[in-house]
Design a protein around this motif. Structure first.
Motif, mmCIF file in Angstrom:
data_model
loop_
_atom_site.group_PDB
_atom_site.id
_atom_site.type_symbol
_atom_site.label_atom_id
_atom_site.label_comp_id
_atom_site.label_asym_id
_atom_site.label_seq_id
_atom_site.Cartn_x
_atom_site.Cartn_y
_atom_site.Cartn_z
ATOM 1 N N GLY A 32 5.035 1.377 5.264
ATOM 2 C CA GLY A 32 4.374 -0.064 5.477
ATOM 3 C C GLY A 32 3.551 -0.189 6.594
ATOM 4 N N ARG A 45 0.233 6.927 7.607
ATOM 5 C CA ARG A 45 0.315 5.770 8.569
ATOM 6 C C ARG A 45 -0.850 5.958 9.411
ATOM 7 N NH1 ARG A 45 2.571 2.933 5.937
ATOM 8 N NH2 ARG A 45 2.494 4.768 4.237
ATOM 9 N N GLN A 78 6.528 6.998 -2.223
ATOM 10 C CA GLN A 78 7.006 6.523 -1.224
ATOM 11 C C GLN A 78 8.367 6.258 -0.975
ATOM 12 O OE1 GLN A 78 4.444 4.503 1.891
ATOM 13 N NE2 GLN A 78 3.217 4.104 -0.101
ATOM 14 N N LEU A 134 -10.939 -9.117 -1.108
ATOM 15 C CA LEU A 134 -10.295 -8.312 -2.138
ATOM 16 C C LEU A 134 -11.349 -7.511 -3.105
ATOM 17 C CD1 LEU A 134 -7.428 -10.864 -3.225
ATOM 18 C CD2 LEU A 134 -7.276 -9.186 -1.414
ATOM 19 N N LYS A 184 -1.446 -3.007 -1.337
ATOM 20 C CA LYS A 184 -0.432 -3.724 -2.068
ATOM 21 C C LYS A 184 0.322 -4.861 -1.290
ATOM 22 C CE LYS A 184 1.967 0.176 -2.405
ATOM 23 N NZ LYS A 184 1.030 1.112 -1.441
ATOM 24 N N THR A 185 0.420 -4.660 0.125
ATOM 25 C CA THR A 185 1.194 -5.563 0.961
ATOM 26 C C THR A 185 0.275 -6.761 0.995
ATOM 27 O OG1 THR A 185 2.596 -3.964 1.967
ATOM 28 C CG2 THR A 185 2.394 -6.333 2.909
ATOM 29 N N LYS A 186 -0.992 -6.388 1.016
ATOM 30 C CA LYS A 186 -2.128 -7.520 1.299
ATOM 31 C C LYS A 186 -2.161 -8.432 0.033
ATOM 32 C CE LYS A 186 -7.162 -7.938 2.244
ATOM 33 N NZ LYS A 186 -8.078 -7.779 3.158
ATOM 34 N N GLU A 204 0.792 0.671 10.116
ATOM 35 C CA GLU A 204 -0.339 1.754 10.032
ATOM 36 C C GLU A 204 -0.724 1.784 11.665
ATOM 37 O OE1 GLU A 204 -3.163 -0.350 7.355
ATOM 38 O OE2 GLU A 204 -3.922 -1.385 8.728
ATOM 39 N N TYR A 261 -7.868 1.899 1.984
ATOM 40 C CA TYR A 261 -8.642 1.150 2.749
ATOM 41 C C TYR A 261 -8.029 1.704 4.127
ATOM 42 C CZ TYR A 261 -10.627 -1.711 -0.771
ATOM 43 O OH TYR A 261 -11.301 -2.190 -1.791
ATOM 44 N N ARG A 262 -7.221 2.585 4.292
ATOM 45 C CA ARG A 262 -6.539 2.786 5.751
ATOM 46 C C ARG A 262 -7.038 3.929 6.213
ATOM 47 N NH1 ARG A 262 -0.825 2.925 4.918
ATOM 48 N NH2 ARG A 262 -0.652 0.700 5.064
ATOM 49 N N GLN A 322 -7.368 -5.971 -6.938
ATOM 50 C CA GLN A 322 -6.451 -6.891 -6.165
ATOM 51 C C GLN A 322 -6.537 -8.549 -6.773
ATOM 52 O OE1 GLN A 322 -8.152 -5.510 -2.363
ATOM 53 N NE2 GLN A 322 -6.444 -4.214 -1.983
ATOM 54 N N GLY A 339 -0.850 3.787 -4.709
ATOM 55 C CA GLY A 339 -0.774 4.791 -3.612
ATOM 56 C C GLY A 339 -0.785 4.088 -2.091
ATOM 57 N N ALA A 340 -0.516 4.628 -1.179
ATOM 58 C CA ALA A 340 -0.515 4.300 0.223
ATOM 59 C C ALA A 340 -1.904 3.792 0.595
ATOM 60 C CB ALA A 340 -0.013 5.333 1.237
ATOM 61 N N GLY A 341 -1.473 2.414 1.497
ATOM 62 C CA GLY A 341 -2.841 2.069 2.063
ATOM 63 C C GLY A 341 -3.846 1.522 1.066
ATOM 64 N N SER A 342 -3.332 1.043 -0.171
ATOM 65 C CA SER A 342 -4.509 0.704 -1.256
ATOM 66 C C SER A 342 -4.277 -0.834 -1.077
ATOM 67 C CB SER A 342 -3.918 1.048 -2.462
ATOM 68 O OG SER A 342 -2.783 0.834 -2.754
HETATM 69 P P1 ATP Z 1 1.711 1.042 2.041
HETATM 70 O O1 ATP Z 1 1.738 1.584 0.783
HETATM 71 O O2 ATP Z 1 1.612 2.054 3.157
HETATM 72 O O3 ATP Z 1 2.629 0.041 2.167
HETATM 73 P P2 ATP Z 1 -0.294 -0.932 1.184
HETATM 74 O O4 ATP Z 1 -0.594 -0.623 -0.253
HETATM 75 O O5 ATP Z 1 0.741 -2.030 1.226
HETATM 76 O O6 ATP Z 1 0.206 0.300 2.045
HETATM 77 P P3 ATP Z 1 -1.934 -2.681 3.043
HETATM 78 O O7 ATP Z 1 -1.047 -2.377 4.295
HETATM 79 O O8 ATP Z 1 -1.769 -3.822 2.191
HETATM 80 O O9 ATP Z 1 -1.451 -1.385 1.805
HETATM 81 O O10 ATP Z 1 -3.461 -2.372 3.314
HETATM 82 C C1 ATP Z 1 -3.540 -1.071 3.981
HETATM 83 C C2 ATP Z 1 -4.979 -1.334 4.846
HETATM 84 O O11 ATP Z 1 -5.981 -1.706 4.238
HETATM 85 C C3 ATP Z 1 -4.763 -2.844 5.685
HETATM 86 O O12 ATP Z 1 -5.219 -2.499 6.910
HETATM 87 C C4 ATP Z 1 -5.411 -3.660 5.000
HETATM 88 O O13 ATP Z 1 -6.092 -4.900 5.786
HETATM 89 C C5 ATP Z 1 -6.745 -2.855 4.470
HETATM 90 N N1 ATP Z 1 -7.177 -3.427 3.171
HETATM 91 C C6 ATP Z 1 -6.604 -3.439 2.046
HETATM 92 N N2 ATP Z 1 -7.364 -4.274 0.964
HETATM 93 C C7 ATP Z 1 -8.534 -4.163 1.515
HETATM 94 C C8 ATP Z 1 -9.909 -4.704 1.132
HETATM 95 N N3 ATP Z 1 -9.867 -4.898 -0.298
HETATM 96 N N4 ATP Z 1 -10.899 -4.591 1.913
HETATM 97 C C9 ATP Z 1 -10.793 -4.214 3.168
HETATM 98 N N5 ATP Z 1 -9.631 -3.710 3.738
HETATM 99 C C10 ATP Z 1 -8.391 -3.789 2.937
#
Ligand code: ATP
Ligand code: MG
Length: 675
Positions: free
Chosen positions: A569, A610, A249, A6, A31-33, A571, A281-282, A10, A26-29
């Protein structure tokens, strides 16, 4: 669990376990992780009991994925004790335990759209048979009221004085009364009733508050007032309430979602800690730039600076096509190219569509090209008539008060209980204020029921009661259902229908699929019950395939075809967005008051973000409408994407060279065989 995967923000979010916390990003940052790692941290490092944690999200698919990821971090046995669920399944659990406090019985039915429409249609007819007001317009208003937690007595002042509004005002109290006497609740009631339960019975509320010490909600931007109130109450005791989301979103405004819930979080929860994540990160830099510039055209939003350390990647492809078929072929050609030449898997590709109507051509062409695919959404399995009829038997067997389903099956398959007899029974039930089923059981005693009809009714009663005992005896769910369908002659009835043989066969297979689904359920669950199965069916995501298609079972590796809404959510390495045209995106309804262009732009942003490696936007010069070719304009959102990150691609030009096709087929075969 280690926190090394992380970044520092995070980490901060994972470690900040006490008190209200907002993660707006924002997207792909990630959050769900963060949510999954936070849960793991609580259980692993803080010694919190898994039962004390609640994580809520919007779809079953997202909930399953979250549980899987948590299991990967803390092990399966602990993960299974954590309550990870959707709003609806959480509320369903609460109501199964506590609904009797509100005067319902715990075997209540959950009415879906078609049951609701049937009931509302009847009620409209009772009030004014000549009104011509469509049931779904009234249903929409009632659902909207429930999302705002407005019971019938408070509905009046909320309603505008138009015709539909006036009808909704008249129908709503009757509708609630009927539901209650049928021991049924609808989808929106699931949440509204729990809020009522908590409001009217503080001791019940206190029990749940006590239990859930740590609460997390993903995709918080899409909560409506009912969901917001529910969570706020649940978090009332411990206050350890963590929400994550992205106002950009928010795509369910038309279902009452209120972005104010996330934007005003600090007002609702004073002292809340706020963390922002800014690294994506996406996606590649090109994709991210496209997303950032498009969304900047919206006015009311929190500005975010989303950046990536990743490569620029390929430019976005923009493909101009002749028509819908041409568009589908352009997509398929690219997928085959990627699979054949780049060794990508089919499942690395997603086709995201704005409307249901766009699906058909894609399905046809994918099938024709023999490209394996899964369709998420479209006409759901459990929405088909023959499936609903068969399920209606099961539902009535579980809940004898369920009159909507009772009337559905009373004379289906035909057994000689005609309209006159049915009307007589219904009238007697209303006059005597007795549930219809009680009246039916003593139909023979009723004046006006002739001997033949009485025999038919008697046969039906005997059948239902026998099967009810059969299912209650436990075990053998699939076998009992199969016997039931055979006894009532469902197959023979379907064969009598005036339709093509092929379609009839498919319907018969669909009924068989229910038995298969029951068998699967029995195999997976510790204590399978018929009502447990029906609950699973009722709570399926509205955009989730109810039953796995044969293709899906065969080909785990398949292209994903789904709506933009349900892609939230998720990808995929390569995303296609066909129909990048005015009328689709933004949808033509966005000029009306229900949809608005800003919300359509957010939907576009969801779609773009996505994609991990490549995004292809397609638009057609013309599409068929009512049998005529209609010219189309490209979406205004295309002009909002900077030119330096996109390039025109030829429709064709991805022709497979000889040998490729074979390579891709043997590849697929190898994968199917579990290479
Ligand atoms: P969304 O807004 O689309 O729901 P999100 O913010 O929930 O996106 P995640 O789905 O949690 O984002 O993460 C997006 C991608 O980035 C995933 O493939 C996740 O594994 C990767 N990722 C997140 N944090 C890191 C990190 N610190 N290092 C490497 N990869 C990461
Ligand atoms: Mg997410």
């Amino acid at each position: 669990m280690s926190l090394t995967s992380l970044n520092s923000q995070q980490c901060e979010a994972v470690l900040h376990t006490e008190g209200p916390l907002l993660l707006l990003a924002g997207a792909g940052s990630g959050k769900t992780k963060v949510v999954t790692h936070r849960v793991a941290h609580l259980v692993g490092a803080r010694g919190v009991e898994p039962e004390q944690i609640l994580a809520v999200t919007f779809t079953n698919k997202a909930a399953r994925e979250m549980q899987e990821r948590i299991a990967g971090l803390v092990g399966r046995s602990k993960a299974e004790r954590i309550q990870v669920s959707t709003f609806h399944s959480l509320c369903c659990r609460i109501l199964r335990t506590d609904i009797e406090t509100l005067g319902y019985k715990s075997n209540f039915s959950i009415y879906g759209t078609s049951d609701q429409q049937r009931l509302i249609k009847d009620l409209i007819n009772n009030i004014d048979p000549a009104s011509g007001i469509p049931a779904d317009a009234v249903l929409w208003k009632i659902s909207d009221a429930k999302n705002r937690l407005l019971p019938p007595e408070k509905f009046g002042s909320f309603m505008a004085g138009d015709l539909v509004g006036a009808m909704a005002r008249a129908v709503y109290p009757e509708y609630q009364k009927s539901l209650k006497s049928y021991n049924a609740i609808d989808f929106d009631d699931l949440i509204m009733l729990v809020v009522r339960l908590f409001t009217e019975f503080p001791a019940v509320e206190a029990r749940y508050q006590e239990r859930f010490r740590y609460i997390m909600v993903d995709e918080y931007q899409d909560t409506n007032l009912a969901q917001f109130t529910l969570m706020r109450r649940l978090a009332g005791k411990w206050g350890n309430f963590c929400v994550v989301g992205d106002d950009d979103q928010s795509i369910y405004g038309w279902r009452g979602a209120d972005p104010g819930n996330i934007l005003d979080f600090e007002k609702h929860f004073p002292g809340a800690h706020v963390i922002k994540l800014e690294q994506n990160y996406r996606s590649t830099a090109h994709i991210l730039k496209a997303a950032n510039t498009v969304i900047r055209h919206n006015n009311k939003r929190k500005e975010k600076a989303l950046w990536t350390a990743g490569v620029a990647g390929e430019k976005l492809g923009v493909v101009r096509c002749i028509d819908a078929e041409d568009e589908a072929r352009a997509v398929i050609e690219r997928i085959r190219h990627n699979v054949g030449r780049k060794r990508m898997a089919y499942r690395d590709h997603a086709i995201l569509l704005r409307t249901n109507a766009q699906t058909l051509v894609f399905e046809q062409e994918l099938r024709f090209a023999e490209v394996p695919y899964v369709l998420i959404g479209g006409q759901q399995f459990f929405d088909r008539k023959e499936v609903k009829d068969a399920i209606a038997y099961l539902r009535f067997i579980v809940n004898p008060y369920d009159e909507v389903n009772l009337l559905r099956i009373l004379n289906y398959p035909r057994r000689g209980i005609g309209r006159t007899t049915a009307d007589l029974l219904i009238r007697a039930s209303i006059a005597g204020r007795e549930p219809l089923w009680q009246v039916i059981r003593k139909a023979r005693l009723l004046e006006g029921v002739n001997a033949k009809a009485a025999d038919a009714v008697g046969g039906f009663v005997a059948l239902i009661e026998e099967r009810r005992r059969g299912f209650r005896a436990g075990g053998r769910l699939a076998a009992t259902a199969m016997e039931l369908f055979a006894t009532i002659g469902l197959e023979a009835e379907l064969r009598r229908e005036p339709d093509s043989r092929e379609r009839i066969e498919r319907r018969i297979e669909n009924v068989q699929e229910i038995v298969n689904a029951l068998a699967t359920y029995e195999g997976r669950v510790g204590q399978p019950t018929l009502s447990g199965f029906l609950e699973k069916v009722a709570l399926l995501d509205r955009d989730e395939p109810g039953s796995e298609s044969k293709e899906k079972k065969l080909a785990q590796d398949a292209v994903v075809l789904m709506s933009l809404h349900s892609s939230k959510g998720l990808e995929f390495p390569h995303v296609f967005m066909p129909g990048f045209e005015e009328g689709f995106l933004p949808h033509r309804k966005s000029v009306s008051d229900v949809f608005d262009v800003d919300e359509e732009r957010r939907l576009c942003y969801v779609g773009i973000t996505r994609a991990r490696e490549k995004l292809t936007l397609l638009h057609a010069d013309a599409r068929m409408k009512y049998g005529k070719a209609e010219p189309r304009e490209t979406s205004r959102f295309l002009a909002e994407i900077p030119e330096e990150v996109r390039r025109e691609e030829a429709r064709a030009g991805f022709q497979l060279v000889e040998g490729d096709e074979q390579a891709s087929l043997s590849d697929l075969f190898a994968r199917l065989m579990g290479e």
